[in-house]
Design a protein around this motif. Sequence first.
Motif, PDB file in Angstrom:
ATOM      1  N   ASP A  36      -3.021   0.326   8.282  1.00 29.92           N
ATOM      2  CA  ASP A  36      -2.302  -0.093   9.632  1.00 29.92           C
ATOM      3  C   ASP A  36      -1.994   1.097  10.289  1.00 29.92           C
ATOM      4  OD1 ASP A  36      -2.568  -2.752   8.959  1.00 29.92           O
ATOM      5  OD2 ASP A  36      -0.609  -3.088   8.519  1.00 29.92           O
ATOM      6  N   ARG A  37      -1.812   0.995  11.604  1.00 27.30           N
ATOM      7  CA  ARG A  37      -1.375   2.364  12.499  1.00 27.30           C
ATOM      8  C   ARG A  37       0.009   2.004  12.816  1.00 27.30           C
ATOM      9  NH1 ARG A  37      -5.657   5.999  12.273  1.00 27.30           N
ATOM     10  NH2 ARG A  37      -7.501   4.862  11.857  1.00 27.30           N
ATOM     11  N   VAL A  38       0.552   3.025  12.828  1.00 25.89           N
ATOM     12  CA  VAL A  38       1.807   2.898  13.248  1.00 25.89           C
ATOM     13  C   VAL A  38       2.292   2.156  14.519  1.00 25.89           C
ATOM     14  CG1 VAL A  38       4.043   4.336  14.007  1.00 25.89           C
ATOM     15  CG2 VAL A  38       2.652   5.180  12.083  1.00 25.89           C
ATOM     16  N   ALA A  39       1.187   2.218  15.379  1.00 31.72           N
ATOM     17  CA  ALA A  39       1.366   1.433  16.601  1.00 31.72           C
ATOM     18  C   ALA A  39       1.397   0.020  16.654  1.00 31.72           C
ATOM     19  CB  ALA A  39       0.180   1.688  17.245  1.00 31.72           C
ATOM     20  N   LYS A  40       1.165  -0.390  15.448  1.00 29.40           N
ATOM     21  CA  LYS A  40       1.252  -2.006  15.238  1.00 29.40           C
ATOM     22  C   LYS A  40       2.667  -2.325  14.903  1.00 29.40           C
ATOM     23  CE  LYS A  40      -0.246  -5.521  11.879  1.00 29.40           C
ATOM     24  NZ  LYS A  40      -1.116  -5.865  10.859  1.00 29.40           N
ATOM     25  N   TYR A  41       3.623  -1.425  14.501  1.00 24.02           N
ATOM     26  CA  TYR A  41       4.944  -1.734  14.386  1.00 24.02           C
ATOM     27  C   TYR A  41       5.925  -1.049  15.512  1.00 24.02           C
ATOM     28  CZ  TYR A  41       2.629  -3.061  10.220  1.00 24.02           C
ATOM     29  OH  TYR A  41       1.697  -3.895   9.377  1.00 24.02           O
TER      30      TYR A  41
ATOM     31  N   ASP B  84      -2.774   6.758  16.248  1.00 22.96           N
ATOM     32  CA  ASP B  84      -3.910   7.903  15.532  1.00 22.96           C
ATOM     33  C   ASP B  84      -3.237   7.802  13.950  1.00 22.96           C
ATOM     34  OD1 ASP B  84      -5.625   8.163  17.585  1.00 22.96           O
ATOM     35  OD2 ASP B  84      -4.020   9.677  18.473  1.00 22.96           O
ATOM     36  N   ILE B  85      -1.966   7.551  13.653  1.00 23.27           N
ATOM     37  CA  ILE B  85      -1.314   7.594  12.425  1.00 23.27           C
ATOM     38  C   ILE B  85      -1.412   6.476  11.838  1.00 23.27           C
ATOM     39  CG2 ILE B  85       0.710   8.531  11.449  1.00 23.27           C
ATOM     40  CD1 ILE B  85       1.036  10.386  13.991  1.00 23.27           C
ATOM     41  N   THR B  86      -1.489   6.606  10.338  1.00 20.19           N
ATOM     42  CA  THR B  86      -1.612   5.315   9.513  1.00 20.19           C
ATOM     43  C   THR B  86      -0.390   5.310   8.569  1.00 20.19           C
ATOM     44  OG1 THR B  86      -2.768   6.317   7.707  1.00 20.19           O
ATOM     45  CG2 THR B  86      -4.089   5.239   9.380  1.00 20.19           C
ATOM     46  N   LEU B  87      -0.047   4.164   8.245  1.00 21.91           N
ATOM     47  CA  LEU B  87       1.022   4.062   7.189  1.00 21.91           C
ATOM     48  C   LEU B  87       0.888   5.043   6.056  1.00 21.91           C
ATOM     49  CD1 LEU B  87       2.004   0.225   7.180  1.00 21.91           C
ATOM     50  CD2 LEU B  87       2.656   2.162   8.615  1.00 21.91           C
TER      51      LEU B  87
END
Length: 465
Positions: free
Chosen positions: A107-112, A121-124
């Motif tokens: 999941d991308r940080v943007a989801k949260y 552009d950054i994943t958990l």
Amino acid sequence: MRSGLLVLLTLGLPFAARPAFGQSPVDTLAIDSLVRAAVGKHQLVGLSVGVAQDDRIVFTRGYGLRSLEQRDSVTPATLFAIGSVTKQFTCASVLLLAEDGRLSLQDRVAKYLPRLTRAGDITLLDLGQHVAGYRDYYPLDFVDREMQRPVTADDVIAEYATRPLDFEPGTRWSYSNTNFFVLGRVIEMVAGEPLGRVLEQRIFGPLGMRYTRYDPPGADSSMARGYTSFALGPAMPAAPEGSGWLGAAGGLWSTPADLLAWDLALVGGKVLSPESYRAMTTPRRLADGRTTGYGCGQGVNDRGDAVVLSHSGGVSGFVAWNAIVPKGRSAVVLLANSDAVYNPLDRLGKSIVGMLTPSGGVPAVSGTAPVDAARTFLLGLQTGSVDRSTLGADFDAFLTPDMLRRAQRSLTGLGPIGNVWVTGMYERGGMQVAVLRVQIGPETARGLMYRTPDGRIQELLIFHD
């Protein structure tokens, strides 16, 4: 926390071991002697030690003082801040939610938290592996002015995770406590409850970790007091970080027994699924092919005879050290209430882990056990009467009468030969190499003893520690 010191061990092979892996039980008297020597030499305020071997806890003991002012002794039940050892619990919480199907490591940080820098552009997993690029909010080794005031996790995230990235995601490894504050908030958003409650329900409660606390509100009689020193001066009380600064990155307090229960459950498959365990313990490979030696909240040393998982932690007044040898279902925990002892704890931990690492490929040697052979030789050096029948031809020739006189003068001047420990063992040139620690008067020296299978000493050299 603090400098985010990560302990990645380069280990030799051990003398002591366990039946299930072809080794004898670890010598707990030798561990106790080794710890007492370290506490005395480095003037540690207090230290709590735990060792597990062959899937069971074999040693827990407290040393020194919980509080210099009250003169209370450390016991195995004394609580210590464990700093960044917290990070593996935060990663485990994310992995458990992923197993529930409530989030994905990709999941991308943007989801949260869409307002954070480069959140799309950054994943958990990037966060948990320290490759996201967010600026670390706690890079210094003291509590600066900013950290003296109380904050919330959202305050820290808003201040440090909205700045320009320090590097392109996935191209560098750089330790960042900010990453774990972001992970902590994601856990709370997905779980719908505070991180402390998630940890209690999913990990602490099921594993019986009844002494482990998340971000406790204040000190009590079960908690050690933290100390620091400056310019090699005596220990003095350490000012703690302001409320809110530790959290998901370093907010846990615990005991060696509780942490060992976690270590054994983790490698025993009682916490995570095999897929999640691999995610936690597989080092990240960067965009250019380099490996970081870090999984998710765990340092991973996959060199040598056995994989070792390890992490240290430091917050104001405390240092923690936790290492696991999965192959031997063994672990070591060191907790200290002084923040000026990173290096002594590192050396002590390596020595104990070396005793626990399952051996392989070390030549068998006939005759005397390594510790006895080393002690007998050193006593002979000190008296000037070495039994040359125990030596290889080249070492015998090396020990000329002049060399023996020099050794006798030097060792006699230091004091009596005390404890001798074998802290590791490996093979080189077809010989068994024993890694030694030797107490000589007030000094602890280190050494190497090479023996061929016939039992003859081909080399035994000692050095200042």
